[in-house]
Design a protein around this motif. Structure first.
Motif, PDB file in Angstrom:
ATOM      1  N   TRP A 128      36.986  69.978  36.730  1.00 37.98           N
ATOM      2  CA  TRP A 128      36.309  69.024  35.850  1.00 37.98           C
ATOM      3  C   TRP A 128      34.853  68.980  36.277  1.00 37.98           C
ATOM      4  O   TRP A 128      34.529  69.182  37.454  1.00 37.98           O
ATOM      5  N   THR A 163      41.320  70.145  34.085  1.00 38.44           N
ATOM      6  CA  THR A 163      41.913  71.200  33.252  1.00 38.44           C
ATOM      7  C   THR A 163      42.425  72.364  34.086  1.00 38.44           C
ATOM      8  O   THR A 163      42.667  73.457  33.560  1.00 38.44           O
ATOM      9  N   ASP A 221      39.790  62.135  25.260  1.00 37.65           N
ATOM     10  CA  ASP A 221      39.628  63.535  25.675  1.00 37.65           C
ATOM     11  C   ASP A 221      39.789  64.481  24.490  1.00 37.65           C
ATOM     12  O   ASP A 221      40.564  65.443  24.538  1.00 37.65           O
ATOM     13  N   ASP A 280      37.632  69.937  25.595  1.00 41.35           N
ATOM     14  CA  ASP A 280      38.988  69.447  25.865  1.00 41.35           C
ATOM     15  C   ASP A 280      39.995  70.120  24.951  1.00 41.35           C
ATOM     16  O   ASP A 280      41.071  70.565  25.384  1.00 41.35           O
TER      17      ASP A 280
END
Length: 421
Positions: free
Chosen positions: A43, A75, A233, A238
């Motif tokens: 991130w 992620t 998000d 995202d």
């Protein structure tokens, strides 16, 4: 609120010295519990100088005996985690009295039993010099991709103006006193929508340790996610990360957008120009292979828009192209693949003038036809109204004619060719 004259003078001085100052003051703390580990970004958020152009926040006054609790969604997966803290635009050394990481619960609360104390070079406290960036030690804290983590900082003394990321699209919490280990969120009476000092989360361990295929989405407010729902998000980076995972090709996607940012011009309210910040925000990221460049609409419109912030110098299409070519060369020198993105429609927005539209179309033609990038994604076509191509499709418009909504950001992510990534 307008930026104060003193802050403008401070920011101007910082802008002219950053290229020299950042490299020697950036610090990398040893990972005492995992030396030699292969870390990768999970991130990220690009640091900005303190400012409040549109609404009050905590950046200009900073903190004094405050606990700041911030939530981010990673992620990438790993068995260990560490955070990155930035004092890039601070005017005094930043003393961090303590920090924790935990699994997010509702509001300002965290999940019971998940709080872990973070250390810095083996100590619970640290000081980050003016202009510096510091990594915590690695903590035994397994995380999964798309899990929300809460990072809590206790700042016992006066910090002065705070390096921050203005448009977080997520709720942050503040409490008086030391509440870094609190599980419930009852002490956190104040909320905001910016991130403070926190500029990255990295992970290592697990089956993906050796992967070096992360993606950086680099740009302005449309990368930053302005227009998407808070705490949802749903920014296009995202949505891209979720799409990759659903396709069986999970990749870390790091968002280095700054709302209002420009390629050619520095600003006091929207970050240093891309030509300056690209090195620190992109080229220093660990585990990255690809960068998506979507930036230039603020260069085109910044000299003509009527807004609370000062106009910026006019930028020609030639100058904008030259700036992109410089970013491409820097990325290639680092071994990164570069995907160029066309600029999305602006009809009906505060940037809507015949001159600005002519520049946007000329620049987009160059993106599509120049061959300067390794690949191209046509985000202009992805969100345009087929019956009025200079305008965002109403179903994709957040309401200002410039920024997509959640559905629009999903369409942008869907336009990327996963094979090109």
């Amino acid at each position: 609120m307008r930026t104060t004259n003193a802050l403008r003078r401070t920011a101007t001085a910082l802008l002219t010295t950053t290229a020299i100052a950042l490299a020697p003051t950036a610090l990398a703390a040893p990972d005492h519990a995992g030396a030699g580990a292969s870390w990768r970004g999970a991130w990220a958020a690009s640091p900005q100088a303190p400012t409040a152009p549109f609404a009050p926040n905590w950046s200009q006054q900073g903190f004094d005996n405050h606990t700041v609790r911030q939530t981010v969604r990673v992620t990438a997966s790993g068995t260990r985690a560490r955070i990155e803290l930035s004092n890039r635009y601070g005017t005094t050394p930043l003393r961090v009295t303590g920090a924790t990481v935990a699994r997010t619960d509702k509001g300002g609360a965290v999940r019971a039993g998940s709080v872990r104390t973070l250390r810095f070079d083996g100590r619970p406290s640290t000081t980050i010099p003016v202009g510096g960036t510091l990594l915590s030690d690695g903590a035994p804290f397994p995380v999964k991709a798309f899990e929300s983590l809460t990072v809590t900082l206790y700042l016992a003394g006066r910090t002065g103006p705070a390096t921050f990321h203005h448009i977080a699209g997520a709720t942050s919490y503040r409490a008086d006193g030391d509440h870094r280990a609190d599980v419930d969120g009852s002490a956190f009476k104040e909320t905001g929508t910016s991130w403070y000092f926190l500029s990255g989360v990295e992970v290592t361990g697990g089956r993906d340790t050796a992967r070096r295929d992360g993606i950086v989405a680099f740009g302005d407010s449309i990368t930053d996610g302005v227009g998407s729902a808070t705490d949802a998000d749903n920014r296009y980076p995202d949505e891209l990360a979720e799409r990759l995972a659903a396709a069986g090709s999970p990749r870390a996607v790091l968002n280095h957008g700054i709302a209002g940012n420009q390629v050619v011009n520095d600003t006091t309210w929207a970050g240093e120009k891309a030509l300056t910040r690209f090195r620190e925000d992109v080229l220093n990221e660990r585990g990255v292979r690809t960068v998506i460049l979507l930036e230039g609409i603020n260069d085109i419109g910044g000299s003509t828009v009527d807004s609370p912030v000062p106009p910026t110098p006019d930028v020609s299409v030639t100058e904008l192209i030259k700036g992109h070519r410089t970013l491409i060369r820097q990325a290639h020198a680092k071994g990164l693949k570069v995907i160029g993105a066309t600029l999305t429609p602006v009809k009906g927005s505060f940037y809507d003038t015949p001159a600005n539209e002519a520049k946007r179309e000329a620049f987009n033609t160059w993106v599509r036809t120049s061959g300067a990038y390794d690949a191209v994604v046509d985000l202009d076509h992805a969100v345009a109204d087929p019956t009025d191509p200079d305008r965002i499709l109403p179903a994709y418009d957040s309401g200002d004619g410039l920024h997509p909504n959640d559905a629009g950001y999903r369409a942008m992510a869907g336009a990327l060719d996963l094979n090109q990534l």
